[in-house]
Design an enzyme around this catalytic site. Sequence first.
Site, short mmCIF file in Angstrom:
data_model
loop_
_atom_site.label_atom_id
_atom_site.label_comp_id
_atom_site.label_asym_id
_atom_site.label_seq_id
_atom_site.Cartn_x
_atom_site.Cartn_y
_atom_site.Cartn_z
N SER A 4 42.94 27.57 28.43
CA SER A 4 42.70 28.59 29.46
C SER A 4 43.16 28.15 30.85
O SER A 4 42.87 28.84 31.83
CB SER A 4 41.21 28.94 29.50
N THR A 39 38.52 29.38 33.43
CA THR A 39 38.93 28.72 34.67
C THR A 39 38.28 27.35 34.87
O THR A 39 37.10 27.19 34.58
CB THR A 39 38.42 29.60 35.85
N THR A 77 43.72 28.61 36.62
CA THR A 77 43.51 29.23 35.31
C THR A 77 44.79 29.89 34.81
O THR A 77 45.66 30.25 35.60
CB THR A 77 42.40 30.30 35.40
N ARG A 136 48.61 41.16 35.19
CA ARG A 136 47.19 41.10 35.62
C ARG A 136 46.90 39.81 36.38
O ARG A 136 47.30 38.72 35.97
CB ARG A 136 46.29 41.20 34.38
N VAL A 137 46.21 39.93 37.47
CA VAL A 137 45.76 38.78 38.25
C VAL A 137 44.24 38.84 38.31
O VAL A 137 43.65 39.91 38.50
CB VAL A 137 46.36 38.83 39.68
N GLY A 138 43.61 37.70 38.13
CA GLY A 138 42.15 37.66 38.13
C GLY A 138 41.58 37.21 39.46
O GLY A 138 42.23 37.28 40.51
N ASP A 139 40.37 36.71 39.40
CA ASP A 139 39.65 36.29 40.61
C ASP A 139 40.12 34.93 41.15
O ASP A 139 39.95 34.63 42.34
CB ASP A 139 38.15 36.21 40.33
N THR A 155 33.69 31.37 37.29
CA THR A 155 34.40 31.36 36.02
C THR A 155 33.99 32.60 35.24
O THR A 155 32.93 33.16 35.47
CB THR A 155 34.08 30.07 35.22
N GLY A 156 34.85 33.02 34.33
CA GLY A 156 34.51 34.18 33.51
C GLY A 156 35.40 35.37 33.83
O GLY A 156 36.50 35.20 34.38
N GLY A 159 37.20 37.83 35.52
CA GLY A 159 37.52 37.86 36.94
C GLY A 159 37.30 39.20 37.60
O GLY A 159 36.99 39.27 38.80
N1 GLY Z 1 38.25 33.86 35.80
C1 GLY Z 1 39.57 33.88 35.41
C2 GLY Z 1 40.16 35.18 35.24
O1 GLY Z 1 39.47 36.17 35.10
O2 GLY Z 1 41.36 35.27 35.21
#
Ligand code: GLY
Length: 326
Positions: A86, A188, A206, A216-219, A239-240, A242
Amino acid sequence: MSNRRDFIKKTSIGALGTIVSSSASSTNFNKENKNSMSSTPIVISTWKHGFAANEKAYKLIKKGSNSIDAVEAGVMITEADPKCTSVGLGGWPDRDGNVTLDACIMDHTGNCGSVSFLQNIKHPISVARQVMDNTPHVMLSGEGALQFALKNGFHKEDLLTEKARLKWQEWLKDSKYKPIINVENHDTIGLLAIDQKGNISGACTTSGLAWKMHGRVGDSPIIGAGMFVDNEIGGCCATGVGEAVMKTLGSFLIVELMRQGASPQEACEEGIARIVKNQNYNDMQIGYLAINKKGDHGAYAVHTGFDYALYQNGVNKMIDAVSFVK
Ligand code: GLY
Protein backbone atom coordinates in the site's frame (compact mmCIF):
# COMPACT_ATOMS: atom_id res chain seq x y z
CA MET A 1 -1.01 22.00 28.41
CA SER A 2 -4.49 22.85 29.64
CA ASN A 3 -6.50 20.31 31.51
CA ARG A 4 -9.93 19.02 30.57
CA ARG A 5 -11.73 21.74 32.54
CA ASP A 6 -9.84 24.38 30.57
CA PHE A 7 -10.71 22.62 27.35
CA ILE A 8 -14.43 22.55 28.15
CA LYS A 9 -14.33 26.16 29.34
CA LYS A 10 -12.66 27.36 26.17
CA THR A 11 -14.91 25.39 23.87
CA SER A 12 -18.13 26.29 25.68
CA ILE A 13 -17.43 30.00 25.54
CA GLY A 14 -17.50 29.97 21.83
CA ALA A 15 -14.18 29.45 20.13
CA LEU A 16 -14.84 25.76 19.65
CA GLY A 17 -18.46 25.49 20.75
CA THR A 18 -19.32 23.81 17.51
CA ILE A 19 -16.63 21.22 18.03
CA VAL A 20 -18.09 20.05 21.33
CA SER A 21 -21.69 20.14 20.20
CA SER A 22 -20.97 18.39 16.93
CA SER A 23 -19.25 15.41 18.53
CA ALA A 24 -21.05 12.25 17.42
CA SER A 25 -21.21 10.90 20.91
CA SER A 26 -19.68 13.63 23.05
CA THR A 27 -18.84 10.80 25.44
CA ASN A 28 -15.22 10.21 24.67
CA PHE A 29 -13.57 13.27 26.13
CA ASN A 30 -11.32 13.04 29.13
CA LYS A 31 -10.39 9.43 28.51
CA GLU A 32 -6.79 9.47 29.54
CA ASN A 33 -4.60 7.27 27.41
CA LYS A 34 -2.84 5.19 30.02
CA ASN A 35 -0.13 4.25 27.52
CA SER A 36 0.79 7.84 26.89
CA MET A 37 3.83 9.36 28.57
CA SER A 38 5.40 12.75 28.17
CA SER A 39 8.84 12.19 26.72
CA THR A 40 10.81 13.26 23.69
CA PRO A 41 12.35 12.45 21.30
CA ILE A 42 9.45 10.43 19.98
CA VAL A 43 8.68 8.75 16.67
CA ILE A 44 5.24 7.34 15.95
CA SER A 45 3.85 5.82 12.76
CA THR A 46 0.95 3.86 11.36
CA TRP A 47 0.65 0.09 11.05
CA LYS A 48 3.24 -2.67 11.36
CA HIS A 49 5.24 -1.27 8.47
CA GLY A 50 5.85 1.70 10.75
CA PHE A 51 8.09 -0.37 13.01
CA ALA A 52 11.02 -0.43 10.59
CA ALA A 53 10.39 3.18 9.60
CA ASN A 54 10.52 4.18 13.27
CA GLU A 55 13.82 2.36 13.72
CA LYS A 56 15.41 4.42 10.98
CA ALA A 57 13.93 7.75 12.08
CA TYR A 58 14.63 7.35 15.80
CA LYS A 59 18.21 6.24 15.26
CA LEU A 60 18.86 9.27 13.06
CA ILE A 61 17.39 11.55 15.70
CA LYS A 62 19.54 9.98 18.43
CA LYS A 63 22.57 10.68 16.23
CA GLY A 64 21.56 14.35 16.11
CA SER A 65 19.49 14.50 12.95
CA ASN A 66 16.65 16.98 12.73
CA SER A 67 13.10 15.70 12.57
CA ILE A 68 12.49 16.59 8.91
CA ASP A 69 15.41 14.42 7.73
CA ALA A 70 14.34 11.67 10.09
CA VAL A 71 10.72 11.50 8.95
CA GLU A 72 11.75 11.45 5.30
CA ALA A 73 14.33 8.71 5.83
CA GLY A 74 11.88 6.74 7.98
CA VAL A 75 9.08 6.48 5.45
CA MET A 76 11.57 5.82 2.62
CA ILE A 77 12.11 2.41 4.25
CA THR A 78 8.43 1.60 3.70
CA GLU A 79 8.35 3.07 0.18
CA ALA A 80 11.23 0.79 -0.84
CA ASP A 81 9.74 -2.36 0.70
CA PRO A 82 8.10 -4.47 -2.05
CA LYS A 83 6.28 -6.51 0.61
CA CYS A 84 4.30 -3.47 1.64
CA THR A 85 1.35 -3.45 -0.77
CA SER A 86 0.00 0.00 0.00
CA VAL A 87 3.07 2.25 -0.20
CA GLY A 88 5.57 2.90 -3.01
CA LEU A 89 7.20 -0.10 -4.70
CA GLY A 90 4.84 -3.09 -4.63
CA GLY A 91 1.76 -0.96 -3.98
CA TRP A 92 -1.44 -2.39 -5.40
CA PRO A 93 -2.43 -0.49 -8.53
CA ASP A 94 -5.54 1.35 -9.62
CA ARG A 95 -8.21 -0.49 -11.61
CA ASP A 96 -6.22 0.03 -14.83
CA GLY A 97 -3.03 -1.47 -13.42
CA ASN A 98 -1.16 1.77 -12.67
CA VAL A 99 0.64 2.33 -9.36
CA THR A 100 -0.06 5.98 -8.51
CA LEU A 101 1.46 7.62 -5.48
CA ASP A 102 0.59 10.42 -3.06
CA ALA A 103 2.87 11.90 -0.38
CA CYS A 104 3.39 14.95 1.77
CA ILE A 105 5.94 16.26 4.23
CA MET A 106 5.90 19.17 6.70
CA ASP A 107 8.55 20.67 8.98
CA HIS A 108 8.59 22.57 12.26
CA THR A 109 8.56 25.96 10.53
CA GLY A 110 5.26 25.18 8.81
CA ASN A 111 6.96 24.63 5.47
CA CYS A 112 5.51 21.77 3.48
CA GLY A 113 5.50 19.99 0.14
CA SER A 114 3.48 17.30 -1.54
CA VAL A 115 2.99 15.27 -4.68
CA SER A 116 -0.13 13.55 -5.92
CA PHE A 117 -0.93 11.11 -8.70
CA LEU A 118 2.79 10.54 -9.26
CA GLN A 119 3.84 7.44 -11.19
CA ASN A 120 7.07 5.45 -11.62
CA ILE A 121 9.05 7.17 -8.86
CA LYS A 122 9.97 4.96 -5.92
CA HIS A 123 10.33 7.73 -3.36
CA PRO A 124 7.47 10.21 -3.69
CA ILE A 125 8.27 11.53 -0.21
CA SER A 126 11.64 12.79 -1.47
CA VAL A 127 9.98 14.48 -4.42
CA ALA A 128 7.58 16.13 -1.94
CA ARG A 129 10.61 17.23 0.08
CA GLN A 130 12.14 18.82 -3.02
CA VAL A 131 8.86 20.57 -3.79
CA MET A 132 9.05 21.97 -0.26
CA ASP A 133 12.73 22.91 -0.37
CA ASN A 134 13.22 24.01 -3.97
CA THR A 135 9.98 25.45 -5.34
CA PRO A 136 7.64 28.29 -4.39
CA HIS A 137 4.75 25.76 -4.41
CA VAL A 138 3.28 23.24 -2.01
CA MET A 139 1.89 20.59 -4.36
CA LEU A 140 2.80 19.17 -7.74
CA SER A 141 0.62 16.58 -9.40
CA GLY A 142 0.67 13.91 -12.10
CA GLU A 143 2.79 14.53 -15.18
CA GLY A 144 4.09 17.82 -13.78
CA ALA A 145 5.27 16.12 -10.62
CA LEU A 146 6.94 13.42 -12.69
CA GLN A 147 8.74 15.96 -14.90
CA PHE A 148 9.90 17.82 -11.81
CA ALA A 149 11.20 14.59 -10.30
CA LEU A 150 13.07 13.59 -13.45
CA LYS A 151 14.68 17.02 -13.71
CA ASN A 152 15.84 16.72 -10.12
CA GLY A 153 17.69 13.46 -10.29
CA PHE A 154 14.98 10.86 -9.77
CA HIS A 155 14.62 8.11 -12.32
CA LYS A 156 11.67 6.13 -13.61
CA GLU A 157 11.06 2.65 -12.26
CA ASP A 158 8.35 0.07 -12.79
CA LEU A 159 6.70 -0.11 -9.36
CA LEU A 160 4.18 -2.83 -10.24
CA THR A 161 5.71 -5.96 -8.76
CA GLU A 162 4.78 -9.41 -10.02
CA LYS A 163 2.86 -10.05 -6.80
CA ALA A 164 0.84 -6.86 -7.23
CA ARG A 165 0.20 -7.57 -10.92
CA LEU A 166 -1.15 -11.03 -10.09
CA LYS A 167 -3.37 -9.58 -7.37
CA TRP A 168 -4.71 -6.98 -9.80
CA GLN A 169 -5.43 -9.63 -12.43
CA GLU A 170 -7.29 -11.66 -9.82
CA TRP A 171 -9.30 -8.56 -8.91
CA LEU A 172 -10.13 -7.91 -12.57
CA LYS A 173 -12.10 -11.18 -12.73
CA ASP A 174 -14.91 -9.66 -10.63
CA SER A 175 -13.82 -6.00 -10.61
CA LYS A 176 -15.68 -5.41 -7.36
CA TYR A 177 -14.63 -2.18 -5.70
CA LYS A 178 -14.84 -2.17 -1.94
CA PRO A 179 -12.29 0.08 -0.30
CA ILE A 180 -11.93 -1.66 3.04
CA ILE A 181 -8.71 -0.85 4.85
CA ASN A 182 -7.63 -2.95 7.77
CA VAL A 183 -4.94 -5.24 9.07
CA GLU A 184 -5.03 -7.47 6.01
CA ASN A 185 -4.68 -4.51 3.67
CA HIS A 186 -2.43 -2.01 5.39
CA ASP A 187 -2.64 1.53 4.19
CA THR A 188 -0.69 4.75 4.29
CA ILE A 189 2.39 5.21 6.38
CA GLY A 190 2.09 8.41 8.35
CA LEU A 191 5.06 9.17 10.63
CA LEU A 192 5.51 11.98 13.15
CA ALA A 193 8.71 12.78 15.02
CA ILE A 194 10.02 15.21 17.60
CA ASP A 195 13.81 15.55 17.57
CA GLN A 196 16.27 16.34 20.34
CA LYS A 197 15.73 20.08 19.88
CA GLY A 198 12.00 19.57 20.40
CA ASN A 199 11.10 20.27 16.78
CA ILE A 200 8.30 18.30 15.14
CA SER A 201 7.95 17.13 11.54
CA GLY A 202 5.69 14.70 9.73
CA ALA A 203 5.61 12.61 6.56
CA CYS A 204 2.89 10.63 4.88
CA THR A 205 3.12 8.42 1.77
CA THR A 206 0.89 5.88 0.06
CA SER A 207 -0.11 4.17 -3.16
CA GLY A 208 -3.67 4.89 -2.06
CA LEU A 209 -6.67 2.66 -2.27
CA ALA A 210 -6.19 -0.48 -4.32
CA TRP A 211 -8.35 -0.61 -7.47
CA LYS A 212 -9.22 3.08 -7.24
CA MET A 213 -10.31 5.03 -10.32
CA HIS A 214 -7.39 6.25 -12.41
CA GLY A 215 -6.61 9.78 -11.30
CA ARG A 216 -8.07 9.40 -7.81
CA VAL A 217 -6.10 11.26 -5.15
CA GLY A 218 -6.63 10.57 -1.47
CA ASP A 219 -5.97 12.42 1.75
CA SER A 220 -2.26 11.64 2.03
CA PRO A 221 -0.87 14.50 -0.08
CA ILE A 222 -3.37 17.02 1.29
CA ILE A 223 -1.72 19.09 4.02
CA GLY A 224 -4.17 19.18 6.91
CA ALA A 225 -6.01 16.05 5.80
CA GLY A 226 -3.48 13.21 5.72
CA MET A 227 -0.97 14.98 7.96
CA PHE A 228 -0.38 18.26 9.73
CA VAL A 229 2.14 19.56 12.24
CA ASP A 230 2.37 22.79 14.20
CA ASN A 231 5.55 23.21 16.19
CA GLU A 232 3.74 25.05 19.00
CA ILE A 233 1.19 22.27 19.45
CA GLY A 234 1.96 18.86 17.97
CA GLY A 235 1.03 16.81 14.95
CA CYS A 236 -1.39 14.31 13.48
CA CYS A 237 -1.46 11.82 10.64
CA ALA A 238 -4.23 9.74 9.15
CA THR A 239 -4.65 6.33 7.60
CA GLY A 240 -7.60 4.62 5.98
CA VAL A 241 -10.24 5.70 3.52
CA GLY A 242 -8.96 9.08 2.44
CA GLU A 243 -12.27 10.47 1.27
CA ALA A 244 -13.60 10.43 4.84
CA VAL A 245 -10.48 12.19 6.11
CA MET A 246 -10.61 14.84 3.39
CA LYS A 247 -14.26 15.60 4.10
CA THR A 248 -13.35 16.50 7.68
CA LEU A 249 -9.79 17.82 7.17
CA GLY A 250 -8.95 15.44 9.97
CA SER A 251 -5.30 16.10 10.79
CA PHE A 252 -5.71 19.87 10.91
CA LEU A 253 -8.83 19.47 13.03
CA ILE A 254 -7.02 17.26 15.52
CA VAL A 255 -4.07 19.63 15.89
CA GLU A 256 -6.48 22.53 16.41
CA LEU A 257 -8.33 20.54 19.07
CA MET A 258 -5.03 20.01 20.87
CA ARG A 259 -4.40 23.76 20.60
CA GLN A 260 -7.64 24.24 22.55
CA GLY A 261 -6.46 21.90 25.29
CA ALA A 262 -7.56 18.45 24.17
CA SER A 263 -5.11 15.64 24.83
CA PRO A 264 -3.91 13.81 21.71
CA GLN A 265 -6.26 10.95 22.62
CA GLU A 266 -9.27 13.22 23.07
CA ALA A 267 -8.49 15.00 19.83
CA CYS A 268 -8.19 11.74 17.84
CA GLU A 269 -11.49 10.52 19.28
CA GLU A 270 -13.21 13.74 18.24
CA GLY A 271 -11.66 13.43 14.76
CA ILE A 272 -13.25 10.01 14.38
CA ALA A 273 -16.52 11.29 15.86
CA ARG A 274 -16.71 13.86 13.06
CA ILE A 275 -16.50 11.03 10.53
CA VAL A 276 -18.97 8.60 12.05
CA LYS A 277 -21.49 11.38 12.65
CA ASN A 278 -22.22 11.92 8.96
CA GLN A 279 -20.75 9.05 7.01
CA ASN A 280 -21.60 5.39 6.67
CA TYR A 281 -18.66 3.92 8.49
CA ASN A 282 -19.67 0.24 8.50
CA ASP A 283 -17.23 -0.77 5.76
CA MET A 284 -14.73 1.97 6.24
CA GLN A 285 -11.63 2.07 8.42
CA ILE A 286 -9.91 5.31 9.39
CA GLY A 287 -7.21 5.70 12.02
CA TYR A 288 -5.58 8.78 13.49
CA LEU A 289 -2.31 9.19 15.37
CA ALA A 290 -1.45 12.38 17.21
CA ILE A 291 1.33 13.67 19.44
CA ASN A 292 1.67 16.86 21.39
CA LYS A 293 4.85 18.80 22.06
CA LYS A 294 5.42 17.11 25.41
CA GLY A 295 5.51 13.73 23.71
CA ASP A 296 2.09 12.46 24.78
CA HIS A 297 0.40 10.47 22.07
CA GLY A 298 -3.09 9.39 21.12
CA ALA A 299 -4.56 6.95 18.61
CA TYR A 300 -8.10 6.12 17.61
CA ALA A 301 -9.79 4.29 14.74
CA VAL A 302 -13.29 3.63 13.52
CA HIS A 303 -12.93 -0.17 13.77
CA THR A 304 -10.63 -2.55 15.61
CA GLY A 305 -7.49 -3.70 13.82
CA PHE A 306 -5.53 -0.47 13.56
CA ASP A 307 -2.11 -0.69 15.15
CA TYR A 308 0.82 1.66 15.28
CA ALA A 309 4.51 1.77 16.13
CA LEU A 310 5.74 3.98 18.95
CA TYR A 311 9.44 4.64 19.60
CA GLN A 312 9.91 6.45 22.88
CA ASN A 313 12.35 6.21 25.78
CA GLY A 314 14.59 3.99 23.66
CA VAL A 315 11.93 1.35 22.99
CA ASN A 316 10.15 0.68 19.70
CA LYS A 317 6.88 -1.21 20.14
CA MET A 318 3.61 -2.00 18.41
CA ILE A 319 0.38 -0.90 20.10
CA ASP A 320 -3.23 -1.71 19.20
CA ALA A 321 -5.34 1.42 18.88
CA VAL A 322 -8.71 1.64 20.59
CA SER A 323 -11.67 2.13 18.31
CA PHE A 324 -15.16 3.59 18.02
CA VAL A 325 -16.69 0.24 17.07
CA LYS A 326 -15.54 -2.26 19.68
N1 GLY B 1 -5.31 7.06 3.11
C1 GLY B 1 -4.86 6.80 1.84
C2 GLY B 1 -5.81 7.00 0.77
O1 GLY B 1 -7.00 7.05 1.00
O2 GLY B 1 -5.39 7.09 -0.35
